[in-house]
Design an enzyme around this catalytic site. Structure first.
Site, PDB file in Angstrom:
ATOM      1  N   LYS A  33       2.038  -8.747  -4.392  1.00  0.00           N
ATOM      2  CA  LYS A  33       2.225  -7.369  -4.891  1.00  0.00           C
ATOM      3  C   LYS A  33       1.952  -6.366  -3.773  1.00  0.00           C
ATOM      4  O   LYS A  33       2.743  -5.453  -3.531  1.00  0.00           O
ATOM      5  CB  LYS A  33       1.272  -7.095  -6.042  1.00  0.00           C
ATOM      6  CG  LYS A  33       1.141  -5.614  -6.413  1.00  0.00           C
ATOM      7  CD  LYS A  33       0.189  -5.348  -7.538  1.00  0.00           C
ATOM      8  CE  LYS A  33      -1.233  -5.230  -7.132  1.00  0.00           C
ATOM      9  NZ  LYS A  33      -1.704  -3.949  -6.593  1.00  0.00           N
ATOM     10  N   ASN A  34       0.826  -6.559  -3.063  1.00  0.00           N
ATOM     11  CA  ASN A  34       0.424  -5.539  -2.081  1.00  0.00           C
ATOM     12  C   ASN A  34       1.212  -5.603  -0.784  1.00  0.00           C
ATOM     13  O   ASN A  34       1.105  -4.706   0.040  1.00  0.00           O
ATOM     14  CB  ASN A  34      -1.079  -5.624  -1.819  1.00  0.00           C
ATOM     15  CG  ASN A  34      -1.863  -5.135  -3.035  1.00  0.00           C
ATOM     16  OD1 ASN A  34      -1.277  -4.547  -3.954  1.00  0.00           O
ATOM     17  ND2 ASN A  34      -3.145  -5.405  -3.061  1.00  0.00           N
ATOM     18  N   ARG A  82     -10.351   7.332  -4.383  1.00  0.00           N
ATOM     19  CA  ARG A  82      -9.169   6.940  -3.596  1.00  0.00           C
ATOM     20  C   ARG A  82      -8.527   8.115  -2.829  1.00  0.00           C
ATOM     21  O   ARG A  82      -7.381   8.450  -3.038  1.00  0.00           O
ATOM     22  CB  ARG A  82      -8.121   6.287  -4.482  1.00  0.00           C
ATOM     23  CG  ARG A  82      -8.598   5.234  -5.446  1.00  0.00           C
ATOM     24  CD  ARG A  82      -8.993   3.903  -4.844  1.00  0.00           C
ATOM     25  NE  ARG A  82      -7.922   3.176  -4.222  1.00  0.00           N
ATOM     26  CZ  ARG A  82      -7.110   2.315  -4.850  1.00  0.00           C
ATOM     27  NH1 ARG A  82      -7.239   2.133  -6.141  1.00  0.00           N
ATOM     28  NH2 ARG A  82      -6.174   1.667  -4.203  1.00  0.00           N
ATOM     29  N   PRO A  83      -9.256   8.799  -1.949  1.00  0.00           N
ATOM     30  CA  PRO A  83      -8.656   9.910  -1.200  1.00  0.00           C
ATOM     31  C   PRO A  83      -7.546   9.432  -0.260  1.00  0.00           C
ATOM     32  O   PRO A  83      -7.413   8.226  -0.012  1.00  0.00           O
ATOM     33  CB  PRO A  83      -9.832  10.461  -0.400  1.00  0.00           C
ATOM     34  CG  PRO A  83     -10.774   9.325  -0.271  1.00  0.00           C
ATOM     35  CD  PRO A  83     -10.623   8.505  -1.521  1.00  0.00           C
ATOM     36  N   ASP A 137      -7.061  11.266   2.771  1.00  0.00           N
ATOM     37  CA  ASP A 137      -7.278  12.071   3.987  1.00  0.00           C
ATOM     38  C   ASP A 137      -6.886  11.322   5.251  1.00  0.00           C
ATOM     39  O   ASP A 137      -6.337  11.924   6.199  1.00  0.00           O
ATOM     40  CB  ASP A 137      -8.730  12.535   4.054  1.00  0.00           C
ATOM     41  CG  ASP A 137      -9.710  11.373   3.986  1.00  0.00           C
ATOM     42  OD1 ASP A 137      -9.561  10.505   3.105  1.00  0.00           O
ATOM     43  OD2 ASP A 137     -10.608  11.305   4.835  1.00  0.00           O
ATOM     44  N   ARG A 176       0.374  -5.463 -14.181  1.00  0.00           N
ATOM     45  CA  ARG A 176       0.674  -4.744 -12.943  1.00  0.00           C
ATOM     46  C   ARG A 176       0.603  -5.672 -11.737  1.00  0.00           C
ATOM     47  O   ARG A 176       1.240  -5.429 -10.721  1.00  0.00           O
ATOM     48  CB  ARG A 176      -0.331  -3.605 -12.735  1.00  0.00           C
ATOM     49  CG  ARG A 176      -0.241  -2.511 -13.780  1.00  0.00           C
ATOM     50  CD  ARG A 176      -1.095  -1.342 -13.384  1.00  0.00           C
ATOM     51  NE  ARG A 176      -0.814  -0.972 -12.007  1.00  0.00           N
ATOM     52  CZ  ARG A 176      -1.624  -0.213 -11.269  1.00  0.00           C
ATOM     53  NH1 ARG A 176      -2.760   0.208 -11.769  1.00  0.00           N
ATOM     54  NH2 ARG A 176      -1.307   0.100 -10.037  1.00  0.00           N
ATOM     55  N   CYS A 179      -8.594   6.513  -9.436  1.00  0.00           N
ATOM     56  CA  CYS A 179      -8.321   5.509 -10.466  1.00  0.00           C
ATOM     57  C   CYS A 179      -9.678   4.945 -10.888  1.00  0.00           C
ATOM     58  O   CYS A 179     -10.728   5.409 -10.434  1.00  0.00           O
ATOM     59  CB  CYS A 179      -7.404   4.418  -9.924  1.00  0.00           C
ATOM     60  SG  CYS A 179      -8.240   3.305  -8.812  1.00  0.00           S
ATOM     61  N   ARG A 230      -0.436   4.699  -7.887  1.00  0.00           N
ATOM     62  CA  ARG A 230      -0.962   5.313  -6.668  1.00  0.00           C
ATOM     63  C   ARG A 230      -0.209   4.868  -5.422  1.00  0.00           C
ATOM     64  O   ARG A 230      -0.109   5.584  -4.449  1.00  0.00           O
ATOM     65  CB  ARG A 230      -2.424   4.959  -6.451  1.00  0.00           C
ATOM     66  CG  ARG A 230      -3.347   5.172  -7.578  1.00  0.00           C
ATOM     67  CD  ARG A 230      -4.755   4.981  -7.100  1.00  0.00           C
ATOM     68  NE  ARG A 230      -5.091   5.963  -6.082  1.00  0.00           N
ATOM     69  CZ  ARG A 230      -4.984   5.753  -4.782  1.00  0.00           C
ATOM     70  NH1 ARG A 230      -4.533   4.589  -4.342  1.00  0.00           N
ATOM     71  NH2 ARG A 230      -5.298   6.684  -3.921  1.00  0.00           N
ATOM     72  N   ILE A 237     -16.289  -1.714  -0.240  1.00  0.00           N
ATOM     73  CA  ILE A 237     -15.047  -0.957  -0.050  1.00  0.00           C
ATOM     74  C   ILE A 237     -14.904   0.176  -1.064  1.00  0.00           C
ATOM     75  O   ILE A 237     -14.661   1.323  -0.686  1.00  0.00           O
ATOM     76  CB  ILE A 237     -13.809  -1.893  -0.140  1.00  0.00           C
ATOM     77  CG1 ILE A 237     -13.949  -3.080   0.823  1.00  0.00           C
ATOM     78  CG2 ILE A 237     -12.527  -1.102   0.093  1.00  0.00           C
ATOM     79  CD1 ILE A 237     -13.865  -2.738   2.301  1.00  0.00           C
ATOM     80  N   ASP A 269     -10.444  -7.241  -3.412  1.00  0.00           N
ATOM     81  CA  ASP A 269      -9.627  -7.605  -4.578  1.00  0.00           C
ATOM     82  C   ASP A 269     -10.005  -8.969  -5.149  1.00  0.00           C
ATOM     83  O   ASP A 269      -9.478  -9.352  -6.195  1.00  0.00           O
ATOM     84  CB  ASP A 269      -8.142  -7.608  -4.210  1.00  0.00           C
ATOM     85  CG  ASP A 269      -7.651  -6.212  -3.901  1.00  0.00           C
ATOM     86  OD1 ASP A 269      -6.535  -6.079  -3.383  1.00  0.00           O
ATOM     87  OD2 ASP A 269      -8.404  -5.256  -4.157  1.00  0.00           O
TER      88      ASP A 269
END
Ligand code: EPZ
Length: 427
Positions: free
Chosen positions: A22-23, A128-129, A131, A405, A123, A99, A335, A313
């Protein structure tokens, strides 16, 4: 909303196919924006997030076609073509649902010289910025404006000049956006302290197949020589190391013996080490990885970290497995700031887990008990399924959309391994 009913106690056995990652897929799909030629991705997992991303790309005028996959097949082949872009705006109502949509920012900026993307909210696992995404693009010469909940990025006329950026902390998504912006820059760009996840390597491999010039692939120091244009390519999405690790935890907690077909041991070395430390057999076999356990699990001390460290994860799934270890395990989540939502639900199943800030102490218990539990985020949901597979009695996991998802047809895959699971609609 769908739920899964699990009757625990079966030892998992047999072979399960590992789907495309997925990622990786979520950063390979936006690469189609970088060329007007067709990009074909093979081994795309059938997931809600992939469908969502396809819909987002259609908004920009990208045509997408799915090659004939039979219903019983895992994975799909998708061909995408951005002949010309009809929009460079990623709207709020699409971005808020996923996201990862922020990953169109870099490629839109590279292809069209501008991009307007709704700021992705936080989320369940953290705020979850983005920047670091923006700082990297600014370092490459982009002008960044924030207004009305959107970020607008503009390249000076003629396109991004390119530049140098050192990440103050490792960010997978920011590395991906920066890479996709730099490949069409007018000059050379460098990234330091870049993420090294296998999914980043997959992205670099696709970009190179499209004609990009990238040095240092797989390392935290990347050099990208911008090129005038990129051409189409056909590319196979890498296997999902987190899905593979999740099924490994399920086999371990049930005292099973399974083969993860298509899994690549080199992608999941840290997870393999954690499993071995817990007394689980993990060995590379022809075409995949074998996982076997006699059910006697040892407590371990684990800390998540950027690759090649233990994937965040995998934290929830390993925690579920360690609920039945013969002693107390210590897990530290370095994390994300709020990634223990699975703990109260696991404790409702008879686990004994204490959390204090980023640390969780998992006191092993002799037995978990089936219960009705609520999924809160993708990996937390899988941890509840893993616990349910070993629990005495029946468990029901609600809000399956979280699981859908990130896990392709998981009830079918678990059934392949002899688990007693059933999906029930509309509760
Ligand atoms: C990717 O998210 C993955 N998602 C996540 O997987 C994964 O947990 C994460 O990387 C870490 O491996 C996808 O690839 C679609 P980060 P991403 O930027 O890119 C902070 C799953 O379950 N940060 O590496 O958003 C951030 O808050 C999902 O499949 C900033 O401060 O993760 C976090 O604390 C969940 N500023 C840390 O860095 C930024 O600009 C790592 O985030 C960006 C990130």
């Amino acid at each position: 909303m769908d739920k899964i009913i699990i009757r625990g106690g079966n030892r998992l056995s047999g072979t399960v196919p590992v789907s495309g990652a997925k990622n990786a897929a979520l950063t390979l799909l936006p690469c189609a924006l970088l060329t007007d030629e067709p990009v074909t991705l093979r081994n795309l997992p059938r997931l809600a997030d992939i469908d969502g991303f396809q819909h987002l790309l259609n908004q920009f005028g990208i045509s997408t076609s799915i090659a004939g996959a039979r219903p019983e097949d895992f994975g799909r082949v998708m061909t995408l073509q951005a002949t010309r872009l009809t929009s460079t705006v990623a709207p709020y109502d699409l971005v808020r649902k996923m996201r990862a949509s922020i990953l169109v920012l870099g490629p839109l900026l590279a292809r069209a010289g501008e991009a307007t993307v709704s700021l992705p909210g936080g989320c369940a696992i953290g705020n979850r910025p983005i920047d670091l995404h923006l700082k990297a693009l600014e370092a490459f010469g982009a002008k960044i404006e924030l207004a009305a909940g959107y970020v607008r990025a503009i390249a000076p006329d003629g396109g991004l000049p390119g530049g140098d950026y050192s990440f103050p902390l490792v960010s997978v998504g920011a590395t991906e956006n920066a890479l996709m912006a730099a490949v069409l820059a007018r000059g050379t760009s460098t990234l330091h302290n870049a993420a090294r996840e296998p999914e980043i390597v997959d992205l670099c491999n696709l970009l190179v197949a499209m004609g990009a010039e990238i040095e240092g692939i797989g390392s935290s120091d990347l050099t990208i020589h911008g090129v005038q244009r990129l051409h189409g390519a056909t590319y196979m999405v890498m296997p999902d190391r987190i899905e593979a690790g999740s099924y490994a935890c399920a086999a371990a907690i049930t005292g099973g013996d399974i083969t993860l077909a298509g899994a690549r041991m080199e992608d999941m070395a840290a997870t393999a080490q954690a499993l071995r430390d817990a007394g689980v057999l993990v060995e590379a076999v022809r075409g995949g990885v074998r996982i076997a356990s006699d059910g006697d699990l040892r407590p371990v001390t684990l800390s998540t970290a950027p690759y090649p460290g233990l994937a965040t994860d995998m934290q929830a799934q390993l925690m579920a497995m360690l609920c039945l270890a013969g002693g107390s395990s210590v897990l530290t989540e370095t994390i994300f700031e709020n990634r223990y939502m699975h703990v109260p639900e696991l404790n409702r199943m008879g686990a004994h887990i204490e959390t204090k800030g980023r640390t969780a102490i998992v006191h092993g218990v002799r037995q978990l008990h089936g219960a009705e539990v609520m999924a809160t985020d993708l990996r937390a949901s899988m941890s509840l399924v893993i616990a349910g597979l070993a629990a005495e009695g029946e468990s029901q996991v609600h809000r399956l959309y979280h699981l859908d998802r990130g896990y392709e047809r998981l009830e079918e895959k678990f059934a392949l391994l002899g688990a007693d699971v059933e999906r029930v609609g509309g509760d």
